[in-house]
Structures are given as structure tokens and as C-alpha cells.
Design an enzyme around this catalytic site. Structure first.
Site, PDB file in Angstrom:
ATOM      1  N   ASN A 164      -5.593  -9.216  -7.887  1.00 42.30           N
ATOM      2  CA  ASN A 164      -5.641  -9.971  -6.639  1.00 42.30           C
ATOM      3  C   ASN A 164      -6.931 -10.759  -6.452  1.00 42.30           C
ATOM      4  O   ASN A 164      -6.975 -11.691  -5.672  1.00 42.30           O
ATOM      5  CB  ASN A 164      -5.424  -9.041  -5.437  1.00 42.30           C
ATOM      6  CG  ASN A 164      -6.255  -7.780  -5.517  1.00 42.30           C
ATOM      7  OD1 ASN A 164      -6.166  -7.028  -6.487  1.00 42.30           O
ATOM      8  ND2 ASN A 164      -7.073  -7.545  -4.513  1.00 42.30           N
ATOM      9  N   GLN A 185       0.848  -9.052  -6.389  1.00 38.30           N
ATOM     10  CA  GLN A 185       0.433 -10.453  -6.556  1.00 38.30           C
ATOM     11  C   GLN A 185       1.351 -11.231  -7.495  1.00 38.30           C
ATOM     12  O   GLN A 185       1.421 -12.454  -7.422  1.00 38.30           O
ATOM     13  CB  GLN A 185      -1.008 -10.528  -7.093  1.00 38.30           C
ATOM     14  CG  GLN A 185      -2.061 -10.065  -6.111  1.00 38.30           C
ATOM     15  CD  GLN A 185      -2.251 -11.009  -4.929  1.00 38.30           C
ATOM     16  OE1 GLN A 185      -1.983 -12.209  -5.021  1.00 38.30           O
ATOM     17  NE2 GLN A 185      -2.704 -10.467  -3.818  1.00 38.30           N
ATOM     18  N   SER A 190       5.255  -6.546  -2.063  1.00 41.27           N
ATOM     19  CA  SER A 190       5.037  -6.643  -0.624  1.00 41.27           C
ATOM     20  C   SER A 190       5.529  -7.986  -0.089  1.00 41.27           C
ATOM     21  O   SER A 190       5.334  -9.021  -0.734  1.00 41.27           O
ATOM     22  CB  SER A 190       3.532  -6.509  -0.355  1.00 41.27           C
ATOM     23  OG  SER A 190       3.263  -6.709   1.008  1.00 41.27           O
ATOM     24  N   SER A 228       0.831  -1.205   0.000  1.00 43.82           N
ATOM     25  CA  SER A 228       0.000   0.000   0.000  1.00 43.82           C
ATOM     26  C   SER A 228       0.866   1.256   0.000  1.00 43.82           C
ATOM     27  O   SER A 228       0.592   2.211  -0.731  1.00 43.82           O
ATOM     28  CB  SER A 228      -0.920   0.017   1.224  1.00 43.82           C
ATOM     29  OG  SER A 228      -1.762  -1.098   1.210  1.00 43.82           O
ATOM     30  N   CYS A 250     -10.045  -6.688   1.796  1.00 42.59           N
ATOM     31  CA  CYS A 250     -10.468  -5.351   2.210  1.00 42.59           C
ATOM     32  C   CYS A 250     -11.953  -5.145   1.984  1.00 42.59           C
ATOM     33  O   CYS A 250     -12.582  -4.352   2.661  1.00 42.59           O
ATOM     34  CB  CYS A 250      -9.699  -4.305   1.428  1.00 42.59           C
ATOM     35  SG  CYS A 250      -8.021  -4.774   1.103  1.00 42.59           S
TER      36      CYS A 250
HETATM   37  C1  LIG Z   1      -2.117  -7.003  -0.838  1.00 46.10           C
HETATM   38  C2  LIG Z   1      -2.058  -6.074  -1.974  1.00 46.10           C
HETATM   39  C3  LIG Z   1      -1.658  -4.745  -1.798  1.00 46.10           C
HETATM   40  C4  LIG Z   1      -1.350  -4.163  -0.440  1.00 46.10           C
HETATM   41  O1  LIG Z   1      -0.153  -4.673   0.086  1.00 46.10           O
HETATM   42  P1  LIG Z   1       0.124  -4.518   1.667  1.00 46.10           P
HETATM   43  O2  LIG Z   1       1.530  -4.961   1.823  1.00 46.10           O
HETATM   44  O3  LIG Z   1      -0.859  -5.380   2.356  1.00 46.10           O
HETATM   45  O4  LIG Z   1      -0.056  -3.058   1.983  1.00 46.10           O
HETATM   46  C5  LIG Z   1      -1.598  -3.927  -2.909  1.00 46.10           C
HETATM   47  N1  LIG Z   1      -1.892  -4.395  -4.134  1.00 46.10           N
HETATM   48  C6  LIG Z   1      -2.270  -5.660  -4.349  1.00 46.10           C
HETATM   49  C7  LIG Z   1      -2.563  -6.124  -5.740  1.00 46.10           C
HETATM   50  C8  LIG Z   1      -2.370  -6.547  -3.283  1.00 46.10           C
HETATM   51  O5  LIG Z   1      -2.760  -7.799  -3.496  1.00 46.10           O
END
Ligand SMILES: *Cc1c(COP(=O)(O)O)cnc(C)c1O
Length: 394
Positions: free
Chosen positions: A152, A180, A200, A73, A326
């Protein structure tokens, strides 16, 4: 012993034991602040550089193009807000898609309130962006194109290389949310003409609260956190050394096991899809059948409420999701499922199951057997289904 089958790896993954092991000494023995002068702490600086190198190699990038953040994020926020600010003299127009993660969509809404214009590209029934629509959306004041590498919710992989080519032909920066995709599909930032890329840790068997943003050399992008000189003065704050070691190790692991792991996942994914399509009537596979993440399965079941489905599956020890983590908990249907053209009532009956290397075929048999019975039972209680069956029998 009650059974637990975890099919929500798009929401988060288990931190791999070897990742935890690699991190532990950085809490206890090597706790020094990397900015300190004495050798005990300064050694951590080299440790951080090593992780940067591992990640850069995985992307075909340079070591100093990797900036650590607190997750996907933050990387998405940084890429969009800081580009918008740095290039506002050139223009205030941004292009993205309707199926982005909320970290992108809500950041775009924030920018719209501050005088930026955002074009949200449509996707086809499988969730793929139309390149002609993208070309037509480009204006002289377009400063950034941000399209996610893979979705995602429905797992669709975008034509990233083609999008990057179009962006660069027009001298526009290209950012991709690869949270992802990183570790699941091979990515090369040069081949795909990517200027910025978000990832992430916790989506690739690494720890939560750590991520990175790749920023190509030469991209003018403003600092996101002001303070100390960390991350080349662009993202201040004492480094999350254990987290950085964790995402480095997770990257190493994901890249070295990618081929075998994803081959196994694809086989299981297609087995699960096939069984559901053959055995549960009135279902629809969401997302592209071929251009799809190795571990993603997403179905809509007509005459079924997604939330009820999740609760019943939970009672059988099966962890799945109705949309993205979310949006679950809210009653609005997923923006992604609406964007691929599903009517509200069908979008409501959707189920996402995302696999990992730890899932077995036997687990999936247990899942399908239960899913079949649950869908059947829920339909029995649905007046809509009753009407539908009556009409069919006329
Ligand atoms: C999970 C996710 C995020 C957010 O990542 P975090 O590390 O949880 O903040 C952003 N983009 C996609 C496509 C995700 O799947």
C-alpha cells in the site's frame, strides 16, 4: 474556486456514483432482514448471493468461498487468528513479511503474545520478498504463509504465484492481503495457489466498512463472529445488505474497466515519475519500477521533511500522503521504507501519491510545478542542505 487534486487513492477512494445508486434502494425500499421468511425480505438473500457470485467470478473462485466482512482489517484478522487456532495442533509457526499492513503485523504481534512464532521476511531495495529466504524459513511446524499481493505504500507487487507454489509444495496454507491489488491487477486464486484472500470495498470505489475474505473449500478455519447462521455460520450478524450490494457493484465496475483504466493510470504514473526524476534533484523512487501498482508513485526527497511537504501541498489543494494513512500523524518513519533500506532521515522525506482515473495530465503538471517549488523552498530552510551544497562546491 479552489482546486482539489486527490492523490490519496491508496488510503481510500471515492464511491462511484453508480455504486451509490445501486446501494440506495437497500436502505429505503428493500430494507428487510435477509434471514426473514417472508418474500419481501428473503429476496435480499438472493441479492447477496448474486454479489458473492460476481466477486467469486472475478477471482476464479466458487460462490460459497466468499465471506463478507466489515473490511480489509477484519478479513486479515480473521485469516490469521482463525487459522492459527484451527491448525495449532500441526504447529504454531507463521511466515509473513516486514512490509505488511498493520492489520497483519499487529495481528502477528498479538499471536506472538499467545505462543505463536512469526518469521518476518526481509525484502530487497524495491520491496520484493526473496523466495530463497522464504524457502529457508519453512519449518515442519509452519502452518501459514501470509504475504501481501501489493504494498500500500510503495506499490510493489509480490511474486504471488511463486510464493503460493512454494506454500503448497510444503502443504502450508497461503493467505494474501490483496486489498490494494483487487480490482487493479488480474487475480486468479487457483493459478496463484491462494487459500485465503482479503479485500476491501473502499479501496476500489466501493463503500467503507465492507470487505470480504475468500476461503478455499477445505480450509479448516474457525468462525470469527459467533451468533446467527449468516456467512455459513462463520461470521454472524445481520448482513450489511447495502454494503454488500456496493462492493458487488464496485467489483463489477473495477473488473470491467480494469484494462482501460489501468492503462491510463500507468501512463499518468510514468509521466509523473519521469517529470519528478527529471526536474527535482536528490530524489529516489521507492518501490519496483516495473512490478508496481498502476496508480502508485512514492518518492523520497533528501533534505525535506515529509510532514512539511504534505502541509504545503495541502495549501495548494493537493491531497497526498507521507506513508500509509495509519502512520501519518506519528513521527516514526514508515516500517516499509525502513525495510527497503532507507535511512531514517531519507524515509522521513517521503511522499506517496496514488492516482485514479479522475486525475488528468494537467492536474499532474500543476502538482509537479508546485512540488518543485515547495521542495526548493523547504531545502532553502534546511541547514543540512546548506552544508551539503557547501561541500559540493568545494
Ligand atoms: C487499507 C488496507 C487495509 C485495511 O482495509 P480496511 O478496509 O480499511 O480495514 C489492509 N491492507 C491493506 C494493504 C490496505 O491497503
Amino acid at each position: 474556486m479552489s482546486r482539489l487534486i486527490y492523490l490519496d487513492n491508496a488510503a481510500t477512494t471515492k464511491t462511484a456514483p453508480e455504486v451509490v445508486e445501486a446501494m440506495l434502494p437497500y436502505f429505503t425500499e428493500h430494507y428487510g432482514n435477509p434471514s426473514s421468511i417472508y418474500g419481501f425480505a428473503a429476496a435480499n438473500k438472493e441479492v447477496i448471493t448474486k454479489q458473492r457470485e460476481t466477486i467469486a467470478n472475478a477471482l476464479g473462485a466458487k460462490t460459497n468461498e466468499i465471506y463478507f466482512t466489515a473490511g480489509g482489517s477484519e478479513s486479515d484478522n480473521w485469516a490469521l487468528k482463525a487459522t492459527a487456532e484451527a491448525y495449532e495442533k500441526k504447529g504454531k509457526h507463521i511466515i509473513t513479511s516486514k512490509i505488511e499492513h498493520h492489520a497483519i503485523l499487529h495481528t502477528c504481534e498479538y499471536l506472538e503474545k499467545r505462543g505463536y512464532e512469526v518469521t518476518y521476511l526481509n525484502v530487497d531495495e524495491n520491496g520484493v520478498v526473496d523466495l530463497e529466504e522464504l524457502k529457508a524459513a519453512i519449518r515442519p511446524d509452519t502452518i501459514l504463509i501470509s504475504v501481501m499481493f501489493a504494498n500500500n505504500e510503495i506499490g510493489t507487487i509480490q511474486p504471488i504465484k511463486e510464493i503460493g507454489e512454494i506454500a503448497h509444495e510444503h502443504g502450508i496454507l497461503f493467505h494474501t492481503d490483496a486489498v490494494q491489488a483487487f480490482g487493479q491487477v488480474p487475480i486468479n486464486v487457483d493459478e496463484c495457489h491462494i487459500d485465503m484472500l482479503s479485500a476491501s470495498g473502499h479501496k476500489l470505489n466501493g463503500p467503507k466498512g465492507i470487505g470480504f475474505l475468500y476461503i478455499r473449500t477445505g480450509v479448516k478455519i474457525r468462525s470469527f463472529v459467533h451468533g446467527g447462521a449468516q456467512e455459513r455460520k462463520r461470521r454472524a450478524g445481520t448482513e450489511n445488505v447495502p454494503g454488500i450490494v456496493g462492493i458487488g457493484k464496485a467489483t463489477e465496475r473495477a473488473i470491467s474497466t480494469m484494462k482501460e483504466r489501468t492503462a491510463k493510470e500507468i501512463e499518468l504514473r510514468d509521466y509523473l515519475i519521469e517529470r519528478i526524476e527529471n526536474e527535482i534533484p536528490y530524489c529516489r523512487l521507492n518501490g519496483d519500477r516495473k512490478k508496481r501498482l498502476p496508480n502508485n508513485v512514492n518518492f523520497s526527497f533528501r533534505f525535506v521533511e515529509g510532514e512539511s511537504l504534505l502541509i504545503m501541498l495541502d495549501m495548494k489543494g493537493i491531497c497526498a500522503s507521507s506513508g500509509s494513512a495509519c502512520t501519518s500523524g506519528s513521527l516514526d518513519p514508515s516500517h516499509v521504507l525502513l525495510a527497503i533500506g532507507l535511512p531514517h532521515e531519507i524515509a522521513h522525506g517521503s511522499l506517496r501519491m496514488t492516482l485514479s482515473e479522475e486525475v488528468s495530465k494537467e492536474d499532474l503538471n500543476y502538482v509537479v510545478d508546485n512540488l518543485k517549488a515547495i521542495v526548493e523552498n523547504l531545502r532553502k530552510m534546511s541547514p543540512l542542505y546548506e552544508d551539503f551544497v557547501k561541500k559540493q562546491n568545494k
